[in-house]
Design a protein around this motif. Structure first.
Motif, mmCIF file in Angstrom:
data_model
loop_
_atom_site.group_PDB
_atom_site.id
_atom_site.type_symbol
_atom_site.label_atom_id
_atom_site.label_comp_id
_atom_site.label_asym_id
_atom_site.label_seq_id
_atom_site.Cartn_x
_atom_site.Cartn_y
_atom_site.Cartn_z
ATOM 1 N N ALA A 1 -32.813 -38.794 -10.047
ATOM 2 C CA ALA A 1 -33.652 -38.732 -12.134
ATOM 3 C C ALA A 1 -34.863 -39.548 -11.821
ATOM 4 O O ALA A 1 -35.414 -38.645 -12.651
ATOM 5 N N SER A 2 -35.018 -40.505 -10.901
ATOM 6 C CA SER A 2 -36.025 -40.951 -11.210
ATOM 7 C C SER A 2 -37.454 -39.946 -10.360
ATOM 8 O O SER A 2 -38.715 -39.860 -10.891
ATOM 9 N N GLU A 3 -36.534 -39.883 -9.281
ATOM 10 C CA GLU A 3 -37.802 -38.118 -8.824
ATOM 11 C C GLU A 3 -38.228 -36.740 -9.604
ATOM 12 O O GLU A 3 -39.087 -36.172 -9.964
ATOM 13 N N ALA A 4 -37.645 -36.883 -10.831
ATOM 14 C CA ALA A 4 -37.382 -35.658 -11.624
ATOM 15 C C ALA A 4 -37.689 -36.056 -12.621
ATOM 16 O O ALA A 4 -39.239 -35.257 -13.296
ATOM 17 N N ALA A 5 -37.872 -37.398 -13.176
ATOM 18 C CA ALA A 5 -38.138 -38.051 -14.353
ATOM 19 C C ALA A 5 -38.859 -39.075 -15.192
ATOM 20 O O ALA A 5 -39.786 -39.513 -15.818
ATOM 21 N N ASP B 1 -22.049 -32.774 -16.761
ATOM 22 C CA ASP B 1 -23.091 -32.619 -18.007
ATOM 23 C C ASP B 1 -24.265 -34.059 -18.628
ATOM 24 O O ASP B 1 -23.635 -33.442 -19.234
ATOM 25 N N ILE B 2 -24.656 -34.167 -17.570
ATOM 26 C CA ILE B 2 -25.301 -35.407 -17.976
ATOM 27 C C ILE B 2 -26.894 -35.111 -17.787
ATOM 28 O O ILE B 2 -27.296 -34.210 -16.391
ATOM 29 N N THR B 3 -27.729 -35.436 -18.257
ATOM 30 C CA THR B 3 -29.201 -34.394 -17.304
ATOM 31 C C THR B 3 -29.936 -35.805 -16.725
ATOM 32 O O THR B 3 -29.544 -37.098 -16.737
ATOM 33 N N HIS C 1 -31.921 -41.538 -16.574
ATOM 34 C CA HIS C 1 -33.009 -42.363 -16.066
ATOM 35 C C HIS C 1 -33.941 -42.789 -17.583
ATOM 36 O O HIS C 1 -33.965 -44.173 -17.144
ATOM 37 N N VAL C 2 -33.602 -42.553 -19.328
ATOM 38 C CA VAL C 2 -33.807 -43.358 -19.940
ATOM 39 C C VAL C 2 -32.337 -44.609 -20.412
ATOM 40 O O VAL C 2 -32.635 -45.620 -20.601
#
Length: 299
Positions: free
Chosen positions: A4-8, A30-32, A37-38
């Motif tokens: 998540a940190s790497e992508a967002a 089913d979580i983005t 990250h947020v």
């Protein structure tokens, strides 16, 4: 949380902003990545149910203290919005999550968003799981069925039988697809009421994304029997897609419908409803209505 940190992580997340976060409607996968990250980044997480959201966060390995969670639900939304605004004005990032799916559609959140915007503060949407779009994606509404375009989101109908019947009577005239939501303890009453729509196709989404997910498309008048066929079918949350009403192709029928509606309604309203019901050109119907009115005046 590394993915998540790497992508967002490289994106901009302004402080003093409300982040509207969609969460899974059943399946934790089913979580983005941006949502994860947020939720990790947020100073405060406003939520419909703090216990539910705390369990969700822990499932993803996100550590937030109870003091960082703020209850914002349908019973306190107006008052709690002011608490959120105060935190935003201090420069906090506040994420809002309802119990499942996208907030502010059928769940709480709309009043909160309106209050934050009225205060001149930014609101950032984080799209994700939605029972509405999930059901529409498997309803298979295409070709002639989609000629009117779009869909109508109605959500939960009234629990009062007379009001529910009146609402369904109105939906019988709707030429677009209609999305309804219902809880298990009221589904049998809704099925009985929908029987008045006869052969109109109905796509049933039960427990979408969950272990016992069930999807079926049947005639509306068969819905009650479908539920009774298996007692398990009355369990779980329901999303229903009422397919568009069949188009009346008979030109004579168009004229009869228009004439009947003109007798009870203003001209523009009668024309709009006739066009919605039959699929006929609104301009052509308007000209026909004017001719009918003129003929009545001369007779």
């Amino acid at each position: 949380m590394g993915a998540a940190s790497e992508a967002a992580g490289g994106q901009n997340y302004p402080s003093g902003a409300l982040y509207v976060v969609a969460t899974p409607i059943g399946n934790l996968a089913d979580i983005t990545l941006r949502a994860l990250h947020v939720l990790q980044l947020a100073d405060t997480i406003a939520c419909e149910d703090t216990r539910h959201t705390q369990a969700l966060l822990r499932a993803y390995g996100i550590d937030k203290s109870n003091a960082q969670l703020l209850a914002v639900h349908q019973h306190n939304e107006a008052q709690a919005a002011q608490m959120v605004i105060e935190r935003l004005q201090r420069g906090e990032r506040v994420a809002y999550a309802s119990d499942a799916g996208t907030p502010a559609v059928s769940d709480p959140g709309a009043r909160l968003v309106a209050s934050v915007r009225q205060a001149g503060l930014p609101v950032v949407p984080l799209p994700g799981a939605s029972s509405v779009t999930a059901a529409l994606s498997v309803a298979g509404i295409a070709g002639d069925d989609a000629q009117h375009g779009g869909f109508v989101f109605v959500g939960f109908l009234s629990s009062k039988s007379s009001e529910r019947a009146s609402a369904i009577e109105a939906l019988a005239l709707e030429a677009r697809a209609v999305v309804l939501l219902e809880a298990p303890h009221r589904i049998e009453a809704l099925a009985a009421a929908l029987a008045t729509l006869g052969e109109r196709p109905l796509t049933i989404g039960r427990e979408l994304t969950k272990q016992f997910e069930e999807i079926a498309t049947i005639a509306a008048h068969d819905f009650a029997g479908w539920l009774q066929h298996d007692t398990n079918r009355s369990r779980g949350e329901f999303v229903l897609v009422l397919h568009p009403a069949a188009v009346v192709a008979d030109a004579g029928a168009e004229q009869r419908i228009l004439q009947l509606l003109l007798a009870e309604l203003p001209l523009k309203t009668a024309v709009k409803l006739t066009a919605d019901i039959t699929g006929a050109s609104r301009n052509a119907l308007y000209e026909a209505a004017l001719a009918m009115k003129k003929g009545q005046a001369e007779s």
